[in-house]
Design a protein around this motif. Structure first.
Motif, short mmCIF file in Angstrom:
data_model
loop_
_atom_site.label_atom_id
_atom_site.label_comp_id
_atom_site.label_asym_id
_atom_site.label_seq_id
_atom_site.Cartn_x
_atom_site.Cartn_y
_atom_site.Cartn_z
N UNK A 23 -0.84 -6.20 -105.26
CA UNK A 23 -0.33 -4.96 -104.67
C UNK A 23 -1.06 -4.71 -103.35
N UNK A 24 -0.37 -3.99 -102.45
CA UNK A 24 -0.93 -3.69 -101.12
C UNK A 24 -2.27 -2.94 -101.17
N UNK A 25 -2.57 -2.27 -102.28
CA UNK A 25 -3.85 -1.55 -102.38
C UNK A 25 -5.02 -2.47 -102.69
N UNK A 232 -1.63 8.54 -94.91
CA UNK A 232 -1.66 9.42 -96.08
C UNK A 232 -1.36 8.68 -97.37
N UNK A 233 -2.15 7.69 -97.63
CA UNK A 233 -2.11 7.01 -98.93
C UNK A 233 -3.46 6.32 -99.13
N UNK A 234 -3.59 5.53 -100.17
CA UNK A 234 -4.89 4.95 -100.50
C UNK A 234 -5.52 4.27 -99.27
N UNK A 235 -6.83 4.41 -99.13
CA UNK A 235 -7.47 4.00 -97.89
C UNK A 235 -7.48 2.50 -97.62
N UNK A 236 -7.15 1.68 -98.63
CA UNK A 236 -7.06 0.23 -98.38
C UNK A 236 -5.99 -0.05 -97.31
#
Ligand code: 13P
Ligand code: SF4
Length: 303
Positions: A23-25, A232-236
């Motif tokens: 996943x992108x995170x 505005x989403x997970x900092x990864x």
């Protein structure tokens, strides 16, 4: 040293016939050894295409379950068995069955961030990138959208002709971000565009220049001529974008934007899973696979 570990993973992956889906995170060094990297929809689609007999999922459990449902004859593993999604586990099957009684005649739409068991009692799955498109194609006007009330309310705002009922679920990470956090970030970076994930609260989405899935946010930022972005989403995603677009500037909306479940998988987990065969196998009974698959197949067909 890091490169040595990555090389060993790449070699063992080929020898042992593994496909790595991330996943992108996931951390940068994990994405670099993956065969596919993407948002939840892209992961599900890539799982249907993987020719390898073993799939290692780097992400959270519902993503590995989705890969297993789509590939019941393959060995599907999760790299770190502690990686769950709290939102996926917020509601259980008896509760949804009760809600279905209450909202008789409604089409039950499940965000893909749900357990395999919950998917067995839903009509269709959606992801953040496909939710508006899929719900718009459903013939029924009345929709029961579970579990994310924020994504559900975003879909409702885009499709005023639908009557969408949401329940009280959410992502604890995205929902913790407030209008005040957002206004502060905008004040600090007045020239930046604000790109946010639809799991955020309405009060945050209202201030956004773009709303989309993790991959859609990345694509938007890369294609844009703009030079500065608040993410505005997970900092990864901030880190990935900064590597991919070194001439642009990316700022986290908030330092609170960290998902511990997505961050628990390390490159060494991937190494151990493939080199030492220590991946955690995903096992689901046949009945669950058959019933949950209908819901996922319908998502891929309509998405
Ligand atoms: P995406 O499908 O946008 O990647 O979202 C997955 C997720 O868990 C976001 O919190
Ligand atoms: Fe689940 Fe939220 Fe983490 Fe995504 S960010 S995996 S929805 S807890």
């Amino acid at each position: 040293m890091l490169r040595d570990i990555q090389d060993k993973i790449l070699k063992a992956k080929k020898e042992k016939d593994y496909c790595i889906i991330a996943h992108t995170y996931q951390a940068r060094e994990i994405c670099e050894v993956a065969d596919y990297v993407g948002d939840s929809f892209q992961l599900a689609v890539s799982a249907t295409k993987a020719p390898q007999k073993n799939i290692l999922l780097c992400g959270v459990r519902f993503m590995a379950e989705t890969a297993k449902i789509l590939n019941p004859d393959k060995n599907v593993y999760i790299a770190n068995k502690l990686a769950g999604c709290p939102m996926a586990e917020q509601m259980d099957r008896p509760y949804i069955e009760k809600m279905k009684e209450f909202y008789k005649g409604y089409t039950v739409v499940a965000y893909i961030n749900t357990t395999a068991e919950l998917k067995t009692v839903c009509d269709v799955c959606v992801t953040s990138s496909s939710a508006v498109k899929i719900v718009s194609k459903l013939p029924n006007k009345n929709i029961l959208f579970i579990p994310d009330k924020n994504l559900g309310s975003y879909v409702a705002s885009q499709l005023p002709d639908k009557h969408i009922v949401t329940l009280d679920g959410c992502c604890p990470i995205h929902a913790a971000i407030t209008r005040r956090d957002t206004e502060e970030a905008k004040k600090e970076h007045p020239n930046a565009l604000l790109l946010v994930h639809p799991e955020c609260r309405k009060e945050v989405l209202e201030l956004a220049d773009f709303i989309g899935s993790t991959s859609a946010i990345m694509e938007y930022a890369k294609k844009s001529d703009h030079k500065e972005f608040i993410i505005g989403t997970e900092n990864s995603i901030v880190e990935h974008l900064q590597y991919d677009e070194p001439e642009k500037q990316f700022y986290p909306l908030s330092k609170k934007f960290l998902c511990p479940n997505m961050k628990i998988t390390t490159l060494m987990d991937v190494y151990n899973a493939i080199v030492h065969d220590s991946g955690y196998p995903i096992e689901l009974d046949e009945d669950t696979i058959v019933k949950a698959r209908k819901c996922i197949d319908e998502m891929i067909r309509l998405g």
